[in-house]
Scaffold this motif. Sequence first.
Motif, PDB file in Angstrom:
ATOM      1  N   LEU B  27      18.632 -65.511  -7.554  1.00 50.40           N
ATOM      2  CA  LEU B  27      18.322 -66.156  -7.136  1.00 50.40           C
ATOM      3  C   LEU B  27      16.418 -65.227  -7.587  1.00 50.40           C
ATOM      4  CD1 LEU B  27      19.609 -66.697  -3.978  1.00 50.40           C
ATOM      5  CD2 LEU B  27      18.098 -68.474  -5.518  1.00 50.40           C
ATOM      6  N   ILE B  28      16.994 -63.865  -7.683  1.00 54.09           N
ATOM      7  CA  ILE B  28      15.671 -62.783  -8.161  1.00 54.09           C
ATOM      8  C   ILE B  28      14.849 -63.121  -9.501  1.00 54.09           C
ATOM      9  CG2 ILE B  28      15.294 -60.271  -8.333  1.00 54.09           C
ATOM     10  CD1 ILE B  28      16.739 -60.044  -6.630  1.00 54.09           C
ATOM     11  N   ARG B  29      16.151 -63.118 -10.592  1.00 55.66           N
ATOM     12  CA  ARG B  29      15.751 -63.706 -11.839  1.00 55.66           C
ATOM     13  C   ARG B  29      15.257 -64.868 -12.238  1.00 55.66           C
ATOM     14  NH1 ARG B  29      18.621 -64.468 -15.539  1.00 55.66           N
ATOM     15  NH2 ARG B  29      20.818 -65.434 -15.216  1.00 55.66           N
ATOM     16  N   ARG B  30      15.303 -65.824 -11.079  1.00 56.57           N
ATOM     17  CA  ARG B  30      15.447 -67.491 -11.472  1.00 56.57           C
ATOM     18  C   ARG B  30      13.335 -67.022 -10.293  1.00 56.57           C
ATOM     19  NH1 ARG B  30      17.967 -68.145 -14.130  1.00 56.57           N
ATOM     20  NH2 ARG B  30      19.484 -69.126 -14.598  1.00 56.57           N
ATOM     21  N   ALA B  31      12.618 -66.509  -9.990  1.00 53.74           N
ATOM     22  CA  ALA B  31      11.967 -66.144  -9.040  1.00 53.74           C
ATOM     23  C   ALA B  31      11.482 -65.490 -10.030  1.00 53.74           C
ATOM     24  CB  ALA B  31      12.000 -65.468  -7.906  1.00 53.74           C
ATOM     25  N   ALA B  32      11.948 -64.771 -10.353  1.00 56.04           N
ATOM     26  CA  ALA B  32      10.838 -63.694 -11.648  1.00 56.04           C
ATOM     27  C   ALA B  32      10.256 -64.515 -12.690  1.00 56.04           C
ATOM     28  CB  ALA B  32      11.894 -62.201 -12.597  1.00 56.04           C
ATOM     29  N   GLN B  33      11.129 -65.486 -13.609  1.00 58.37           N
ATOM     30  CA  GLN B  33      11.142 -66.196 -14.460  1.00 58.37           C
ATOM     31  C   GLN B  33      10.367 -67.226 -14.170  1.00 58.37           C
ATOM     32  OE1 GLN B  33      15.008 -67.697 -14.256  1.00 58.37           O
ATOM     33  NE2 GLN B  33      15.453 -66.162 -16.700  1.00 58.37           N
ATOM     34  N   LEU B  34      10.097 -67.728 -13.062  1.00 60.10           N
ATOM     35  CA  LEU B  34       9.044 -68.739 -12.948  1.00 60.10           C
ATOM     36  C   LEU B  34       8.167 -68.121 -12.462  1.00 60.10           C
ATOM     37  CD1 LEU B  34      11.349 -70.950 -11.062  1.00 60.10           C
ATOM     38  CD2 LEU B  34      10.524 -71.384 -13.215  1.00 60.10           C
ATOM     39  N   GLY B  35       7.754 -67.417 -11.620  1.00 50.95           N
ATOM     40  CA  GLY B  35       6.384 -66.269 -10.824  1.00 50.95           C
ATOM     41  C   GLY B  35       5.475 -65.852 -12.639  1.00 50.95           C
ATOM     42  N   PHE B  36       6.380 -65.407 -13.793  1.00 49.60           N
ATOM     43  CA  PHE B  36       5.706 -64.975 -14.698  1.00 49.60           C
ATOM     44  C   PHE B  36       5.391 -65.935 -15.122  1.00 49.60           C
ATOM     45  CE2 PHE B  36       8.363 -60.792 -14.827  1.00 49.60           C
ATOM     46  CZ  PHE B  36       7.793 -60.461 -14.780  1.00 49.60           C
ATOM     47  N   LEU B  37       5.823 -66.706 -15.445  1.00 50.82           N
ATOM     48  CA  LEU B  37       5.372 -68.303 -16.254  1.00 50.82           C
ATOM     49  C   LEU B  37       4.394 -69.109 -15.545  1.00 50.82           C
ATOM     50  CD1 LEU B  37       6.407 -70.214 -18.092  1.00 50.82           C
ATOM     51  CD2 LEU B  37       7.464 -71.381 -16.733  1.00 50.82           C
ATOM     52  N   ALA B  38       4.073 -68.490 -13.920  1.00 47.94           N
ATOM     53  CA  ALA B  38       3.219 -68.632 -12.652  1.00 47.94           C
ATOM     54  C   ALA B  38       2.164 -68.534 -13.225  1.00 47.94           C
ATOM     55  CB  ALA B  38       3.766 -69.072 -10.870  1.00 47.94           C
ATOM     56  N   LEU B  39       2.144 -66.380 -13.536  1.00 48.83           N
ATOM     57  CA  LEU B  39       0.581 -66.607 -13.760  1.00 48.83           C
ATOM     58  C   LEU B  39       0.057 -67.015 -14.843  1.00 48.83           C
ATOM     59  CD1 LEU B  39       2.685 -62.925 -13.868  1.00 48.83           C
ATOM     60  CD2 LEU B  39       0.882 -63.777 -11.633  1.00 48.83           C
ATOM     61  N   PHE B  40       0.735 -67.389 -15.701  1.00 52.02           N
ATOM     62  CA  PHE B  40       0.132 -67.957 -17.157  1.00 52.02           C
ATOM     63  C   PHE B  40      -0.526 -69.719 -16.075  1.00 52.02           C
ATOM     64  CE2 PHE B  40       2.244 -64.635 -19.476  1.00 52.02           C
ATOM     65  CZ  PHE B  40       1.814 -64.537 -20.568  1.00 52.02           C
ATOM     66  N   LEU B  41       0.306 -69.852 -15.665  1.00 56.38           N
ATOM     67  CA  LEU B  41       0.155 -71.806 -15.140  1.00 56.38           C
ATOM     68  C   LEU B  41      -1.469 -71.493 -14.373  1.00 56.38           C
ATOM     69  CD1 LEU B  41       2.517 -73.045 -14.998  1.00 56.38           C
ATOM     70  CD2 LEU B  41       1.020 -73.256 -16.961  1.00 56.38           C
ATOM     71  N   THR B  42      -1.823 -70.411 -13.196  1.00 55.98           N
ATOM     72  CA  THR B  42      -2.683 -70.415 -12.333  1.00 55.98           C
ATOM     73  C   THR B  42      -4.010 -70.792 -13.334  1.00 55.98           C
ATOM     74  OG1 THR B  42      -2.919 -68.660 -12.481  1.00 55.98           O
ATOM     75  CG2 THR B  42      -1.593 -69.272 -10.957  1.00 55.98           C
ATOM     76  N   GLY B  43      -4.646 -70.464 -14.266  1.00 57.47           N
ATOM     77  CA  GLY B  43      -5.433 -70.754 -14.953  1.00 57.47           C
ATOM     78  C   GLY B  43      -5.112 -72.047 -15.366  1.00 57.47           C
ATOM     79  N   PRO B  44      -4.861 -72.145 -16.018  1.00 56.46           N
ATOM     80  CA  PRO B  44      -4.977 -73.967 -16.668  1.00 56.46           C
ATOM     81  C   PRO B  44      -4.895 -75.159 -15.361  1.00 56.46           C
ATOM     82  CG  PRO B  44      -3.116 -73.120 -17.566  1.00 56.46           C
ATOM     83  CD  PRO B  44      -3.899 -72.445 -17.066  1.00 56.46           C
ATOM     84  N   LEU B  45      -4.050 -74.707 -14.116  1.00 54.43           N
ATOM     85  CA  LEU B  45      -3.261 -75.720 -13.473  1.00 54.43           C
ATOM     86  C   LEU B  45      -4.699 -75.899 -12.237  1.00 54.43           C
ATOM     87  CD1 LEU B  45       0.199 -75.864 -13.165  1.00 54.43           C
ATOM     88  CD2 LEU B  45      -1.763 -77.298 -14.356  1.00 54.43           C
ATOM     89  N   LEU B  46      -5.078 -73.844 -12.187  1.00 52.45           N
ATOM     90  CA  LEU B  46      -6.101 -73.756 -10.794  1.00 52.45           C
ATOM     91  C   LEU B  46      -6.781 -73.978 -11.215  1.00 52.45           C
ATOM     92  CD1 LEU B  46      -3.184 -72.864  -8.296  1.00 52.45           C
ATOM     93  CD2 LEU B  46      -4.123 -74.640  -8.716  1.00 52.45           C
ATOM     94  N   GLY B  47      -7.816 -72.844 -12.005  1.00 53.26           N
ATOM     95  CA  GLY B  47      -8.624 -72.533 -12.349  1.00 53.26           C
ATOM     96  C   GLY B  47      -8.728 -71.035 -12.221  1.00 53.26           C
ATOM     97  N   THR B  48      -7.592 -70.103 -11.830  1.00 51.98           N
ATOM     98  CA  THR B  48      -8.118 -68.981 -11.722  1.00 51.98           C
ATOM     99  C   THR B  48      -7.137 -68.012 -12.279  1.00 51.98           C
ATOM    100  OG1 THR B  48      -7.740 -69.723  -9.110  1.00 51.98           O
ATOM    101  CG2 THR B  48      -7.989 -67.149  -9.402  1.00 51.98           C
ATOM    102  N   TRP B  49      -7.822 -67.613 -12.911  1.00 51.96           N
ATOM    103  CA  TRP B  49      -7.072 -66.985 -14.392  1.00 51.96           C
ATOM    104  C   TRP B  49      -6.329 -65.771 -14.126  1.00 51.96           C
ATOM    105  CZ3 TRP B  49      -6.359 -69.585 -18.420  1.00 51.96           C
ATOM    106  CH2 TRP B  49      -6.225 -70.785 -19.046  1.00 51.96           C
TER     107      TRP B  49
END
Lengths: 266, 312
Positions: B27-49
């Motif tokens: 669970l920690i690993r999946r959270a990390a993998q998705l979390g790192f991805l989310a860091l890159f996606l807040t910009g294009p999806l929400l406008g917060t880079w």
Amino acid sequence: MVGTRDDKDTVNRRGFLAVGVRAVCGAGLVALLAAVPAHRRAGAVALRPPGAVGEADFLAACVRCGLCVRDCPYDTLKLAEAGDGQPVGTPYFFARDIPCEMCEHIPCVVACPTGALDKGLTDIVEARMGTAVLVGHETCLNYLGLRCDVCYRVCPLIDHAITLERLHNERTGKHAMFIPVVHTDKCTGCGKCEKACVLDEAAIKVLPTQLAVGELGKHYRLGWKEKEKEGKGLIEGIIDLPDRMPDPPSIGPERLPGGGFKEFKP
Amino acid sequence: MSSPAYRPPARAAIEAKGWIGANKWLLIRRAAQLGFLALFLTGPLLGTWIAKGTLAASLTLGVLPLTDPLMALQSLLAGHVMETTALIGVAIVVAAYAVLGGRTFCSFVCPVNMVADLAVWLRRTLGIKEGLTVDRRLRLWLLAGVLIGSVASGAIVWEFVNPVTMLHRGLVYGGLFTWGAALATTAAVFLFDLGVARHGWCGHLCPVGAFYGLIGEKSVVRVTAVGRDACDNCMDCFTVCPERQVIAPALRGKDKGVGPVILSRDCTNCGRCIDVCTKDVFRFGTRFRNSPSDALGVGADAGPADTIARAS
Ligand code: SF4
Ligand code: SF4
Ligand code: SF4
Ligand code: SF4
């Protein structure tokens, strides 16, 4: 493997399933390998961002991170997909889609962490993304004798990168044509002209400079330039004879090959 | 699973420790993998880079550059010296993984890991056996080929096929959803792992993982089989481990006088062995607590034993 204490039936059924999955996966892999190169889109020329180092060096330098793409305020830059004409993931733009607006502070170059976009480029006027060429000599409205001039008007380097040169209009015999002429030493390849061309298919296109501009053989010397450099003729003692013009048309009746004179009725 | 042939390796652990306890690191690993991805996606999806770029090179919060070290090495070999920003990024990444374990990248960051894990889970569920046997050292040969290829071609050669950056770029820039190269490469890894070789890609071929492994050759953070005396040979850890050759030396090293720490550079620090073990044999530790006496319940008498090690 562990944990296979099943009855025979299950083993068979599962074995069967496994073979099926294997076959599908194998076929899928082959199909993928065949499909990717087939995925090609013909058409526009993909240009590199401002400051891009030469193409060979670019593929050694660019890590395809897209930071230049992210910082381009006009969404000009894209990362290439299979078929866009550049290696997958490298930044490019199609001039006819969104040209480069030649930002004063060149944010794309500033953003590049690797040097694939050369930080040495600080004046956008020095950028060389490509070179515009008026390819449609039969469709360009100015070539047809009209005064469209749109490419000339939109050029950020109007009267430097692109000028209008006057030619005689042979069709009407009495008008002038104003031919857009691109000057390769000034054109940045921004693509504003290609974007603005009013035709369905642009008559002026930005091409990679190597395609757009010929290159003289290394050993070629232009006599008149060499002479200018030297300040005199290059070969000593050469006699410059007076130039002979073609014979003036003869006044009298024309001779026929078989003898006698044309239109001479004795 | 309904089929009697399938005994999920975590079943015993779930019974013993509850579902959360038996899947903690997963669970920690999946959270990390998705979390790192989310860091890159807040910009294009929400406008917060937060993070810009990709795993190849990125800039976080406008100040923290990170660069893939293998990419930088290829670039160098291809004849290009990167600018300072990218080189600082390399230094930070190398330093981090040299401490945390090189292949921690594989377990906690790389998006391909989720694809590979899905394939291996399907394999177990469908009862697909090993398949093609590939030498695990092949990745080192491939890595050598990539480096030599960069010199020869003058280009960063691995980027023409690299599934890691293809998938990451595809997710972050959206190219994954347009039937392009990103999807094709990812699908190829999935199909290869499912139908051709078990842990085929990450465990045998990927030169990116191999290079991170080399960076973490002497890394500090390690999984250690401290409780190895309690091991009841249920084999669940071997079943779930993506690099199962790394376990035996530590788990079964007592008789040879080998310490309990898993020292192989191939270990991805995924912690799945910790999850599935009902006897709590494994835990995260450091490479420095590695004398045989560091294992729990073993006195100073532990030394080179005359017994032949059990077959492993
Ligand atoms: S100069 Fe401006 S518009 Fe042109 S590519 Fe760079 S960021 Fe985009
Ligand atoms: S920022 Fe530089 S390295 Fe990154 S994609 Fe653009 S040109 Fe390539
Ligand atoms: S590409 Fe066209 S608009 Fe841009 S500088 Fe050259 S001639 Fe001018
Ligand atoms: S081996 Fe390669 S693909 Fe697999 S997780 Fe590691 S870096 Fe990613």
